[in-house]
Design a protein around this motif. Structure first.
Motif, PDB file in Angstrom:
ATOM      1  N   TYR A 198       5.628  35.521 -61.565  1.00  0.00           N
ATOM      2  CA  TYR A 198       5.199  34.582 -60.665  1.00  0.00           C
ATOM      3  C   TYR A 198       4.806  32.938 -60.330  1.00  0.00           C
ATOM      4  CZ  TYR A 198       0.680  33.388 -57.633  1.00  0.00           C
ATOM      5  OH  TYR A 198       0.087  32.366 -56.642  1.00  0.00           O
ATOM      6  N   ARG A 199       5.502  32.478 -61.963  1.00  0.00           N
ATOM      7  CA  ARG A 199       5.002  31.110 -62.149  1.00  0.00           C
ATOM      8  C   ARG A 199       6.424  30.806 -61.380  1.00  0.00           C
ATOM      9  NH1 ARG A 199       2.856  28.604 -66.293  1.00  0.00           N
ATOM     10  NH2 ARG A 199       1.934  30.852 -67.852  1.00  0.00           N
ATOM     11  N   PRO A 200       7.237  30.500 -60.755  1.00  0.00           N
ATOM     12  CA  PRO A 200       7.599  30.091 -59.431  1.00  0.00           C
ATOM     13  C   PRO A 200       6.625  30.030 -58.603  1.00  0.00           C
ATOM     14  CG  PRO A 200       9.221  31.319 -60.445  1.00  0.00           C
ATOM     15  CD  PRO A 200       7.790  32.065 -60.867  1.00  0.00           C
ATOM     16  N   TYR A 201       6.148  30.588 -58.088  1.00  0.00           N
ATOM     17  CA  TYR A 201       4.637  30.639 -56.954  1.00  0.00           C
ATOM     18  C   TYR A 201       4.188  29.803 -56.813  1.00  0.00           C
ATOM     19  CZ  TYR A 201       7.944  34.137 -54.920  1.00  0.00           C
ATOM     20  OH  TYR A 201       9.038  35.355 -54.531  1.00  0.00           O
ATOM     21  N   CYS A 202       4.016  29.148 -58.061  1.00  0.00           N
ATOM     22  CA  CYS A 202       2.586  28.450 -58.462  1.00  0.00           C
ATOM     23  C   CYS A 202       3.070  26.440 -59.024  1.00  0.00           C
ATOM     24  CB  CYS A 202       2.117  29.232 -59.030  1.00  0.00           C
ATOM     25  SG  CYS A 202       0.230  29.001 -59.639  1.00  0.00           S
ATOM     26  N   LYS A 203       3.193  26.197 -58.036  1.00  0.00           N
ATOM     27  CA  LYS A 203       4.417  24.912 -58.295  1.00  0.00           C
ATOM     28  C   LYS A 203       3.267  23.838 -57.895  1.00  0.00           C
ATOM     29  CE  LYS A 203       8.888  26.326 -58.742  1.00  0.00           C
ATOM     30  NZ  LYS A 203       9.647  26.180 -58.474  1.00  0.00           N
ATOM     31  N   ALA A 204       2.937  22.344 -58.387  1.00  0.00           N
ATOM     32  CA  ALA A 204       1.417  21.790 -57.449  1.00  0.00           C
ATOM     33  C   ALA A 204       2.322  20.974 -56.582  1.00  0.00           C
ATOM     34  CB  ALA A 204       1.638  20.023 -59.058  1.00  0.00           C
ATOM     35  N   GLU A 205       3.785  21.112 -56.081  1.00  0.00           N
ATOM     36  CA  GLU A 205       4.099  20.211 -55.021  1.00  0.00           C
ATOM     37  C   GLU A 205       3.831  21.295 -53.557  1.00  0.00           C
ATOM     38  OE1 GLU A 205       7.826  22.278 -57.629  1.00  0.00           O
ATOM     39  OE2 GLU A 205       6.088  20.865 -57.806  1.00  0.00           O
ATOM     40  N   LEU A 206       3.138  22.696 -53.915  1.00  0.00           N
ATOM     41  CA  LEU A 206       3.167  23.989 -52.859  1.00  0.00           C
ATOM     42  C   LEU A 206       1.535  23.518 -52.444  1.00  0.00           C
ATOM     43  CD1 LEU A 206       4.537  27.006 -54.368  1.00  0.00           C
ATOM     44  CD2 LEU A 206       5.647  25.288 -52.453  1.00  0.00           C
ATOM     45  N   LEU A 207       1.231  22.597 -52.949  1.00  0.00           N
ATOM     46  CA  LEU A 207      -0.434  22.308 -53.033  1.00  0.00           C
ATOM     47  C   LEU A 207       0.149  21.357 -50.733  1.00  0.00           C
ATOM     48  CD1 LEU A 207      -2.023  21.027 -56.234  1.00  0.00           C
ATOM     49  CD2 LEU A 207      -1.968  23.171 -54.739  1.00  0.00           C
ATOM     50  N   GLU A 208      -1.501  21.010 -50.712  1.00  0.00           N
ATOM     51  CA  GLU A 208      -1.087  20.776 -48.863  1.00  0.00           C
ATOM     52  C   GLU A 208      -0.989  19.108 -49.549  1.00  0.00           C
ATOM     53  OE1 GLU A 208      -1.591  22.433 -46.029  1.00  0.00           O
ATOM     54  OE2 GLU A 208      -1.903  23.933 -47.529  1.00  0.00           O
ATOM     55  N   PRO A 209      -0.652  18.709 -48.108  1.00  0.00           N
ATOM     56  CA  PRO A 209      -0.599  17.239 -48.799  1.00  0.00           C
ATOM     57  C   PRO A 209      -1.626  15.796 -48.681  1.00  0.00           C
ATOM     58  CG  PRO A 209      -0.350  17.692 -45.963  1.00  0.00           C
ATOM     59  CD  PRO A 209      -0.576  19.172 -46.931  1.00  0.00           C
ATOM     60  N   THR A 210      -3.229  16.363 -48.447  1.00  0.00           N
ATOM     61  CA  THR A 210      -3.922  15.551 -48.783  1.00  0.00           C
ATOM     62  C   THR A 210      -5.254  16.529 -49.409  1.00  0.00           C
ATOM     63  OG1 THR A 210      -5.114  16.242 -46.495  1.00  0.00           O
ATOM     64  CG2 THR A 210      -3.283  14.908 -45.783  1.00  0.00           C
ATOM     65  N   ARG A 211      -5.998  15.690 -49.320  1.00  0.00           N
ATOM     66  CA  ARG A 211      -6.965  16.184 -50.877  1.00  0.00           C
ATOM     67  C   ARG A 211      -8.261  17.345 -50.131  1.00  0.00           C
ATOM     68  NH1 ARG A 211      -8.064  11.887 -55.823  1.00  0.00           N
ATOM     69  NH2 ARG A 211      -6.752  11.977 -56.928  1.00  0.00           N
ATOM     70  N   ALA A 212      -8.448  16.311 -48.816  1.00  0.00           N
ATOM     71  CA  ALA A 212      -9.610  17.285 -47.831  1.00  0.00           C
ATOM     72  C   ALA A 212      -8.579  18.438 -47.330  1.00  0.00           C
ATOM     73  CB  ALA A 212      -9.786  16.551 -46.508  1.00  0.00           C
ATOM     74  N   LEU A 213      -7.125  18.457 -47.702  1.00  0.00           N
ATOM     75  CA  LEU A 213      -6.573  19.933 -46.608  1.00  0.00           C
ATOM     76  C   LEU A 213      -6.445  20.732 -47.919  1.00  0.00           C
ATOM     77  CD1 LEU A 213      -4.221  18.747 -43.585  1.00  0.00           C
ATOM     78  CD2 LEU A 213      -6.220  19.402 -43.528  1.00  0.00           C
ATOM     79  N   GLU A 214      -6.221  20.574 -49.099  1.00  0.00           N
ATOM     80  CA  GLU A 214      -6.259  21.083 -50.084  1.00  0.00           C
ATOM     81  C   GLU A 214      -7.278  22.098 -50.051  1.00  0.00           C
ATOM     82  OE1 GLU A 214      -5.521  23.383 -53.462  1.00  0.00           O
ATOM     83  OE2 GLU A 214      -4.018  22.615 -51.952  1.00  0.00           O
ATOM     84  N   MET A 215      -8.463  21.197 -50.450  1.00  0.00           N
ATOM     85  CA  MET A 215      -9.915  21.564 -50.600  1.00  0.00           C
ATOM     86  C   MET A 215     -10.380  23.065 -49.142  1.00  0.00           C
ATOM     87  SD  MET A 215     -11.064  20.044 -53.155  1.00  0.00           S
ATOM     88  CE  MET A 215      -9.333  20.167 -53.373  1.00  0.00           C
ATOM     89  N   VAL A 216      -9.858  22.993 -47.956  1.00  0.00           N
ATOM     90  CA  VAL A 216      -9.448  23.600 -47.484  1.00  0.00           C
ATOM     91  C   VAL A 216      -9.068  25.000 -47.688  1.00  0.00           C
ATOM     92  CG1 VAL A 216      -8.794  24.887 -44.879  1.00  0.00           C
ATOM     93  CG2 VAL A 216      -9.810  22.110 -44.990  1.00  0.00           C
ATOM     94  N   ALA A 217      -8.014  24.466 -48.269  1.00  0.00           N
ATOM     95  CA  ALA A 217      -6.936  25.084 -48.550  1.00  0.00           C
ATOM     96  C   ALA A 217      -7.540  26.550 -49.947  1.00  0.00           C
ATOM     97  CB  ALA A 217      -5.603  25.465 -49.224  1.00  0.00           C
ATOM     98  N   ARG A 218      -8.547  26.390 -50.908  1.00  0.00           N
ATOM     99  CA  ARG A 218      -9.029  26.650 -52.082  1.00  0.00           C
ATOM    100  C   ARG A 218     -10.311  27.123 -50.804  1.00  0.00           C
ATOM    101  NH1 ARG A 218      -6.785  27.365 -55.309  1.00  0.00           N
ATOM    102  NH2 ARG A 218      -4.565  26.813 -54.097  1.00  0.00           N
ATOM    103  N   CYS A 219     -11.136  27.355 -49.474  1.00  0.00           N
ATOM    104  CA  CYS A 219     -11.474  27.581 -49.712  1.00  0.00           C
ATOM    105  C   CYS A 219     -11.686  28.888 -49.341  1.00  0.00           C
ATOM    106  CB  CYS A 219     -12.888  26.998 -48.720  1.00  0.00           C
ATOM    107  SG  CYS A 219     -13.803  25.151 -48.789  1.00  0.00           S
ATOM    108  N   VAL A 220     -10.050  28.960 -48.386  1.00  0.00           N
ATOM    109  CA  VAL A 220      -9.752  29.808 -47.943  1.00  0.00           C
ATOM    110  C   VAL A 220      -9.592  31.071 -48.862  1.00  0.00           C
ATOM    111  CG1 VAL A 220      -7.680  31.485 -46.814  1.00  0.00           C
ATOM    112  CG2 VAL A 220      -8.482  28.774 -46.073  1.00  0.00           C
ATOM    113  N   VAL A 221      -8.991  30.746 -50.425  1.00  0.00           N
ATOM    114  CA  VAL A 221      -8.852  31.214 -51.463  1.00  0.00           C
ATOM    115  C   VAL A 221     -10.045  31.917 -51.594  1.00  0.00           C
ATOM    116  CG1 VAL A 221      -8.058  31.851 -53.780  1.00  0.00           C
ATOM    117  CG2 VAL A 221      -6.085  30.151 -51.746  1.00  0.00           C
ATOM    118  N   GLU A 222     -11.252  31.383 -52.326  1.00  0.00           N
ATOM    119  CA  GLU A 222     -12.243  31.722 -52.783  1.00  0.00           C
ATOM    120  C   GLU A 222     -12.872  32.654 -51.779  1.00  0.00           C
ATOM    121  OE1 GLU A 222     -12.754  31.518 -55.636  1.00  0.00           O
ATOM    122  OE2 GLU A 222     -11.604  29.752 -55.951  1.00  0.00           O
TER     123      GLU A 222
END
Length: 278
Positions: free
Chosen positions: A109-133
């Motif tokens: 699984y580690r290859p699928y969990c890279k920092a470069e796969l995060l969203e381009p802005t912090r606001a949008l990454e927080m949205v992504a985190r909300c979806v996961v939670e």
């Protein structure tokens, strides 16, 4: 306005030592292969929290509040979830080599969990985190409802409540960054849709695959086997999945006008039922 009392200020509500592992009703669950696979897989995903946290800490560098919450609240709670689920699995299925299966999962699984796969802005990454939670709180809420064993119901209920708390903090952080970055509603919707399509794919497949490989040496775990697990999950979800709560959590970052939100909610709940449990 951001919540003036976000979830990260509350004391941690439970400890693994409070779970009565010595009172597990083994006869109610020990022969349930599907439950074994689901719980083992969940324990693997939760136990990799240090990697998720490291990626987010790098991404959120300079945000003292978020960094403190990630280190002092999110990571310890996620790792506790992993330890508690591992202990439950090893108590009920003592012959299972948890560490060997987890090591295999980490390698895959580690290859699928890279920092470069995060969203381009912090606001949008927080949205992504909300979806996961949202996804994890819905899953553990479902498991709590259908658990055949009382100690397990208590454990996954605690985890479900933690995941809701994590959602609240990520939503709080989204509101902070939304004020600065002003993402459009379309951008937020795109992230929600994209992340929904990713839930339960690579991580769930690889976790189940490695649990199965150690539980049944020499047997191949195929995409067809994964589809059977998904079918079982859909059967479980048909009557007990918290659809309304999940939909409310998913659409909240869209900040829809009140009337639109009230009109859309029943339609989205019906759609969710068709998607989750066709």
């Amino acid at each position: 306005m951001p919540d003036p009392h976000p979830a990260f200020v509350a004391p941690h509500p439970w400890l693994i030592e409070q779970i009565a592992f010595d009172r597990i009703a083994h006869e109610r669950i020990a022969r349930e292969e599907t439950w074994f696979h689901v719980l083992a897989a969940a324990s693997f995903v939760e136990s990799l929290a240090d990697l998720y946290t490291h990626n987010l800490l790098d991404y959120m560098e300079g945000d003292a509040e978020a960094s403190q919450w990630l280190r002092e609240r999110w990571e310890p709670e996620e790792l506790q979830h992993g330890r508690a689920l591992r202990r439950y699995v090893e108590t009920v299925w003592p012959a299972f080599d948890w560490q060997a299966a987890f090591d295999g999962f980490c390698m895959d699984y580690r290859p699928y969990c890279k920092a470069e796969l995060l969203e381009p802005t912090r606001a949008l990454e927080m949205v992504a985190r909300c979806v996961v939670e949202t996804g994890t709180s819905g899953l553990y809420g479902l498991l709590q409802q259908i658990s055949p064993e009382p100690v397990l119901a208590t454990l996954v209920g605690h985890i479900r409540n933690d995941e809701v708390g994590h959602y609240k903090y990520f939503y709080h952080a989204f509101l902070r960054y939304r004020e600065r970055e002003r993402p459009s509603r379309w951008q937020v919707a795109r992230v929600i849709r994209q992340r929904l399509g990713e839930i339960g794919q690579e991580d769930a497949y690889l976790a189940l695959k490695n649990a199965h490989a150690v539980r049944h040496p020499g047997q191949t775990f195929s995409p067809r086997d994964f589809q059977r697990f998904q079918h079982t999950a859909g059967h479980w979800a048909r009557a007990h999945y918290p659809y309304e709560m999940t939909v409310k959590m998913l659409v909240k970052p869209l900040r829809l006008p009140g009337l639109v939100n009230r009109m859309a909610l029943p339609l989205l709940v019906r759609h969710a039922r068709r998607v989750v449990a066709p």
